[in-house]
Scaffold this motif. Structure first.
Motif, PDB file in Angstrom:
ATOM      1  N   GLY A  89       0.796  -1.226   0.000  1.00 46.17           N
ATOM      2  CA  GLY A  89       0.000   0.000   0.000  1.00 46.17           C
ATOM      3  C   GLY A  89       0.825   1.270   0.000  1.00 46.17           C
ATOM      4  N   ARG A  90       2.127   1.148   0.276  1.00 44.92           N
ATOM      5  CA  ARG A  90       3.001   2.323   0.290  1.00 44.92           C
ATOM      6  C   ARG A  90       4.050   2.271  -0.821  1.00 44.92           C
ATOM      7  N   PHE A  91       4.511   1.073  -1.134  1.00 45.75           N
ATOM      8  CA  PHE A  91       5.546   0.893  -2.152  1.00 45.75           C
ATOM      9  C   PHE A  91       4.926   0.293  -3.408  1.00 45.75           C
ATOM     10  N   THR A  92       5.453   0.696  -4.549  1.00 45.21           N
ATOM     11  CA  THR A  92       5.001   0.168  -5.835  1.00 45.21           C
ATOM     12  C   THR A  92       6.209  -0.118  -6.714  1.00 45.21           C
ATOM     13  N   THR A  93       6.254  -1.327  -7.250  1.00 46.41           N
ATOM     14  CA  THR A  93       7.319  -1.671  -8.184  1.00 46.41           C
ATOM     15  C   THR A  93       6.767  -1.661  -9.602  1.00 46.41           C
ATOM     16  N   SER A  94       7.585  -1.217 -10.517  1.00 47.53           N
ATOM     17  CA  SER A  94       7.182  -1.166 -11.920  1.00 47.53           C
ATOM     18  C   SER A  94       8.411  -1.420 -12.776  1.00 47.53           C
ATOM     19  N   ARG A  95       8.175  -1.628 -14.059  1.00 52.34           N
ATOM     20  CA  ARG A  95       9.312  -1.867 -14.934  1.00 52.34           C
ATOM     21  C   ARG A  95       9.076  -1.212 -16.279  1.00 52.34           C
ATOM     22  N   ASP A  96      10.149  -0.767 -16.876  1.00 51.11           N
ATOM     23  CA  ASP A  96      10.143  -0.201 -18.213  1.00 51.11           C
ATOM     24  C   ASP A  96      11.190  -0.974 -19.001  1.00 51.11           C
ATOM     25  N   ASP A  97      10.757  -1.980 -19.710  1.00 47.23           N
ATOM     26  CA  ASP A  97      11.711  -2.853 -20.385  1.00 47.23           C
ATOM     27  C   ASP A  97      12.432  -2.128 -21.522  1.00 47.23           C
ATOM     28  N   ALA A  98      11.773  -1.150 -22.109  1.00 48.24           N
ATOM     29  CA  ALA A  98      12.450  -0.384 -23.158  1.00 48.24           C
ATOM     30  C   ALA A  98      13.673   0.334 -22.592  1.00 48.24           C
ATOM     31  N   LYS A  99      13.572   0.756 -21.342  1.00 50.03           N
ATOM     32  CA  LYS A  99      14.683   1.430 -20.680  1.00 50.03           C
ATOM     33  C   LYS A  99      15.519   0.464 -19.856  1.00 50.03           C
ATOM     34  N   ARG A 100      15.144  -0.821 -19.893  1.00 49.92           N
ATOM     35  CA  ARG A 100      15.897  -1.854 -19.158  1.00 49.92           C
ATOM     36  C   ARG A 100      16.012  -1.488 -17.686  1.00 49.92           C
ATOM     37  N   THR A 101      14.923  -0.980 -17.138  1.00 49.67           N
ATOM     38  CA  THR A 101      14.950  -0.483 -15.769  1.00 49.67           C
ATOM     39  C   THR A 101      13.721  -0.930 -14.994  1.00 49.67           C
ATOM     40  N   VAL A 102      13.940  -1.253 -13.727  1.00 49.82           N
ATOM     41  CA  VAL A 102      12.869  -1.544 -12.789  1.00 49.82           C
ATOM     42  C   VAL A 102      12.909  -0.473 -11.701  1.00 49.82           C
ATOM     43  N   PHE A 103      11.729  -0.074 -11.244  1.00 48.57           N
ATOM     44  CA  PHE A 103      11.628   1.007 -10.281  1.00 48.57           C
ATOM     45  C   PHE A 103      10.950   0.543  -8.999  1.00 48.57           C
ATOM     46  N   LEU A 104      11.287   1.203  -7.912  1.00 45.66           N
ATOM     47  CA  LEU A 104      10.576   1.018  -6.654  1.00 45.66           C
ATOM     48  C   LEU A 104      10.187   2.400  -6.153  1.00 45.66           C
ATOM     49  N   GLN A 105       8.909   2.705  -6.252  1.00 41.19           N
ATOM     50  CA  GLN A 105       8.383   3.972  -5.740  1.00 41.19           C
ATOM     51  C   GLN A 105       7.981   3.763  -4.290  1.00 41.19           C
TER      52      GLN A 105
END
Length: 124
Positions: free
Chosen positions: A66-82
């Motif tokens: 509920g506080r953290f969100t993971t996402s990925r942008d494969d075009a940028k070869r990057t995964v994020f943790l908000q």
């Protein structure tokens, strides 16, 4: 395997937000399930979140749900943790980790590639 390079992190007040990035160096993340793990001082590494290689499945530790969100942008070869609504107990070194294909997992030993880690400090 894949080489992971992390960025982001830093010092933030409680209630604030930070975004971590985990980029694949010299390759693609498309075939990798990526997890986030953290280690607080004098504590063992603990699972934070994971996203499957195709983005179809995610898992979050109860402490961050509920506080953290993971996402990925494969075009940028990057995964994020908000990370939102940060708490002092979120203070830790955060690592991203990857394993080829496979389901999301909380078993840290399944992840074979690890980023260098980045410090997140939340002040009260």
């Amino acid at each position: 395997q894949v080489q992971l390079v992390q960025s982001g992190g830093g010092l933030v007040q409680a209630g604030g937000a930070l975004k971590l990035s985990c980029a694949a160096s010299g390759g693609t993340l498309r075939i990798f399930t990526v997890g986030w793990v953290r280690q607080a001082p004098a504590k063992e590494r603990e699972f934070v979140s994971a996203m499957s290689w195709n983005g179809g499945n995610t898992d979050y530790a109860d402490t961050v749900k509920g506080r953290f969100t993971t996402s990925r942008d494969d075009a940028k070869r990057t995964v994020f943790l908000q990370m939102n609504s940060l708490k002092p107990e979120d203070t830790a070194v955060y690592y991203c980790a990857a394993k080829r294909f496979g389901l999301v997992s909380r078993v840290l030993g399944e992840y074979r590639s690890w980023g260098q880690g980045t410090q997140v400090t939340v002040s009260s």
